[in-house]
Design a protein around this motif. Sequence first.
Motif, PDB file in Angstrom:
ATOM      1  N   ARG A   9       0.849  -1.201   0.000  1.00 22.46           N
ATOM      2  CA  ARG A   9       0.000   0.000   0.000  1.00 22.46           C
ATOM      3  C   ARG A   9       0.879   1.242   0.000  1.00 22.46           C
ATOM      4  N   SER A  10       0.306   2.319  -0.506  1.00 25.10           N
ATOM      5  CA  SER A  10       1.006   3.607  -0.562  1.00 25.10           C
ATOM      6  C   SER A  10       1.599   3.979   0.787  1.00 25.10           C
ATOM      7  N   PRO A  11       2.782   4.544   0.757  1.00 22.35           N
ATOM      8  CA  PRO A  11       3.382   5.033   1.993  1.00 22.35           C
ATOM      9  C   PRO A  11       2.784   6.373   2.383  1.00 22.35           C
ATOM     10  N   ARG A  12       2.838   6.681   3.672  1.00 24.11           N
ATOM     11  CA  ARG A  12       2.394   8.009   4.120  1.00 24.11           C
ATOM     12  C   ARG A  12       3.375   9.062   3.643  1.00 24.11           C
ATOM     13  N   ASP A  13       4.644   8.807   3.865  1.00 27.35           N
ATOM     14  CA  ASP A  13       5.703   9.727   3.467  1.00 27.35           C
ATOM     15  C   ASP A  13       6.477   9.011   2.363  1.00 27.35           C
ATOM     16  N   PRO A  14       6.160   9.274   1.075  1.00 24.72           N
ATOM     17  CA  PRO A  14       6.692   8.457  -0.005  1.00 24.72           C
ATOM     18  C   PRO A  14       8.192   8.206   0.008  1.00 24.72           C
ATOM     19  N   VAL A  15       9.004   9.228   0.147  1.00 24.85           N
ATOM     20  CA  VAL A  15      10.445   9.008   0.106  1.00 24.85           C
ATOM     21  C   VAL A  15      11.121   9.840   1.170  1.00 24.85           C
ATOM     22  N   LYS A  16      12.053   9.231   1.855  1.00 29.71           N
ATOM     23  CA  LYS A  16      12.894  10.005   2.766  1.00 29.71           C
ATOM     24  C   LYS A  16      14.032  10.520   1.907  1.00 29.71           C
ATOM     25  N   GLY A  17      14.120  11.795   1.741  1.00 34.57           N
ATOM     26  CA  GLY A  17      15.054  12.418   0.820  1.00 34.57           C
ATOM     27  C   GLY A  17      14.282  13.494   0.076  1.00 34.57           C
ATOM     28  N   SER A  18      14.920  14.162  -0.827  1.00 31.81           N
ATOM     29  CA  SER A  18      14.228  15.201  -1.580  1.00 31.81           C
ATOM     30  C   SER A  18      14.905  15.377  -2.929  1.00 31.81           C
ATOM     31  N   GLN A  19      14.320  16.209  -3.762  1.00 27.26           N
ATOM     32  CA  GLN A  19      14.927  16.465  -5.067  1.00 27.26           C
ATOM     33  C   GLN A  19      16.299  17.114  -4.913  1.00 27.26           C
ATOM     34  N   ARG A  20      16.513  17.815  -3.821  1.00 28.40           N
ATOM     35  CA  ARG A  20      17.831  18.425  -3.603  1.00 28.40           C
ATOM     36  C   ARG A  20      18.871  17.389  -3.192  1.00 28.40           C
ATOM     37  N   ASP A  21      18.387  16.256  -2.724  1.00 30.37           N
ATOM     38  CA  ASP A  21      19.266  15.175  -2.295  1.00 30.37           C
ATOM     39  C   ASP A  21      18.907  13.953  -3.127  1.00 30.37           C
ATOM     40  N   PRO A  22      19.401  13.874  -4.380  1.00 30.30           N
ATOM     41  CA  PRO A  22      18.925  12.866  -5.313  1.00 30.30           C
ATOM     42  C   PRO A  22      19.484  11.462  -5.096  1.00 30.30           C
ATOM     43  N   GLY A  23      20.178  11.232  -4.025  1.00 30.11           N
ATOM     44  CA  GLY A  23      20.727   9.908  -3.785  1.00 30.11           C
ATOM     45  C   GLY A  23      19.687   8.930  -3.286  1.00 30.11           C
ATOM     46  N   PRO A  24      20.140   7.816  -2.741  1.00 29.53           N
ATOM     47  CA  PRO A  24      19.199   6.790  -2.307  1.00 29.53           C
ATOM     48  C   PRO A  24      18.370   7.248  -1.116  1.00 29.53           C
ATOM     49  N   GLY A  25      17.128   6.893  -1.155  1.00 27.03           N
ATOM     50  CA  GLY A  25      16.206   7.136  -0.060  1.00 27.03           C
ATOM     51  C   GLY A  25      15.477   5.841   0.202  1.00 27.03           C
ATOM     52  N   GLN A  26      14.323   5.944   0.786  1.00 27.04           N
ATOM     53  CA  GLN A  26      13.561   4.723   1.000  1.00 27.04           C
ATOM     54  C   GLN A  26      12.083   5.008   1.092  1.00 27.04           C
ATOM     55  N   TYR A  27      11.316   4.010   0.710  1.00 30.10           N
ATOM     56  CA  TYR A  27       9.876   4.033   0.873  1.00 30.10           C
ATOM     57  C   TYR A  27       9.564   3.107   2.045  1.00 30.10           C
ATOM     58  N   GLU A  28       8.723   3.560   2.939  1.00 35.57           N
ATOM     59  CA  GLU A  28       8.195   2.712   4.002  1.00 35.57           C
ATOM     60  C   GLU A  28       6.774   2.392   3.568  1.00 35.57           C
ATOM     61  N   VAL A  29       6.517   1.150   3.168  1.00 37.22           N
ATOM     62  CA  VAL A  29       5.204   0.794   2.645  1.00 37.22           C
ATOM     63  C   VAL A  29       4.555  -0.294   3.479  1.00 37.22           C
ATOM     64  N   GLY A  30       3.238  -0.274   3.481  1.00 38.22           N
ATOM     65  CA  GLY A  30       2.481  -1.300   4.179  1.00 38.22           C
ATOM     66  C   GLY A  30       2.405  -2.559   3.337  1.00 38.22           C
ATOM     67  N   VAL A  31       2.599  -3.700   3.971  1.00 39.85           N
ATOM     68  CA  VAL A  31       2.504  -4.977   3.271  1.00 39.85           C
ATOM     69  C   VAL A  31       1.101  -5.531   3.473  1.00 39.85           C
ATOM     70  N   GLU A  32       0.383  -5.636   2.380  1.00 38.64           N
ATOM     71  CA  GLU A  32      -0.981  -6.158   2.423  1.00 38.64           C
ATOM     72  C   GLU A  32      -0.979  -7.676   2.311  1.00 38.64           C
ATOM     73  N   ARG A  33      -0.117  -8.180   1.440  1.00 39.44           N
ATOM     74  CA  ARG A  33      -0.079  -9.633   1.205  1.00 39.44           C
ATOM     75  C   ARG A  33       1.266 -10.032   0.604  1.00 39.44           C
ATOM     76  N   VAL A  34       1.778 -11.169   1.050  1.00 43.49           N
ATOM     77  CA  VAL A  34       3.008 -11.729   0.485  1.00 43.49           C
ATOM     78  C   VAL A  34       2.600 -12.735  -0.583  1.00 43.49           C
ATOM     79  N   VAL A  35       3.115 -12.546  -1.784  1.00 48.04           N
ATOM     80  CA  VAL A  35       2.801 -13.411  -2.913  1.00 48.04           C
ATOM     81  C   VAL A  35       3.897 -14.450  -3.118  1.00 48.04           C
ATOM     82  N   LYS A  36       5.141 -14.070  -2.866  1.00 47.33           N
ATOM     83  CA  LYS A  36       6.280 -14.983  -2.989  1.00 47.33           C
ATOM     84  C   LYS A  36       7.269 -14.637  -1.888  1.00 47.33           C
ATOM     85  N   GLY A  37       7.833 -15.658  -1.262  1.00 41.99           N
ATOM     86  CA  GLY A  37       8.835 -15.440  -0.232  1.00 41.99           C
ATOM     87  C   GLY A  37       8.222 -15.430   1.156  1.00 41.99           C
TER      88      GLY A  37
END
Length: 157
Positions: free
Chosen positions: A49-77
């Motif tokens: 599911r969509s994250p509340r805060d999509p990415v930690k980081g900003s356009q001024r800091d174009p390096g790696p960030g992260q998405y914290e997303v809700g897991v609704e269902r595991v399909v594999k693994g």
Amino acid sequence: MRRQGRLRALLLVSVVAGLAGTAAACEPCAETLDLRQTASRADLVVIARSPRDPVKGSQRDPGPGQYEVGVERVVKGTFTAKKISVLGWQGMCAYGITDWTAGRQLLFLVRPPKGETRWHTVNYGCAVKALKLKGENVIIEDKAAPLGGFLKDLGLR
């Protein structure tokens, strides 16, 4: 004359160093995986599911960030937590999830490298990263397909 030669040499060194830095920062895909290859190589496939805060980081800091997303269902693994941290990347390198729109998505992920907590996209992003979901349909190239049949066709169900 000597001074001009040194300046040219310094300029050449700085240009070469700059190009080397660019190449090391963002490698092109050696191979791009199709959907079946992506699903096969994924350690984890989840409906997220969509994250509340999509990415930690900003356009001024174009390096790696992260998405914290809700897991609704595991399909594999195997994954038991309610949320997952996924590598997000804003900028010219598309190693992680680069665009998250509102709603649900099917994510194709590999385990985090040793010492890291963020899950990564398959083949360093040179594969299918995510597919949008609408209700119980997966959206592929603006066409809806029933999720159950789609997962079965990929051998994920």
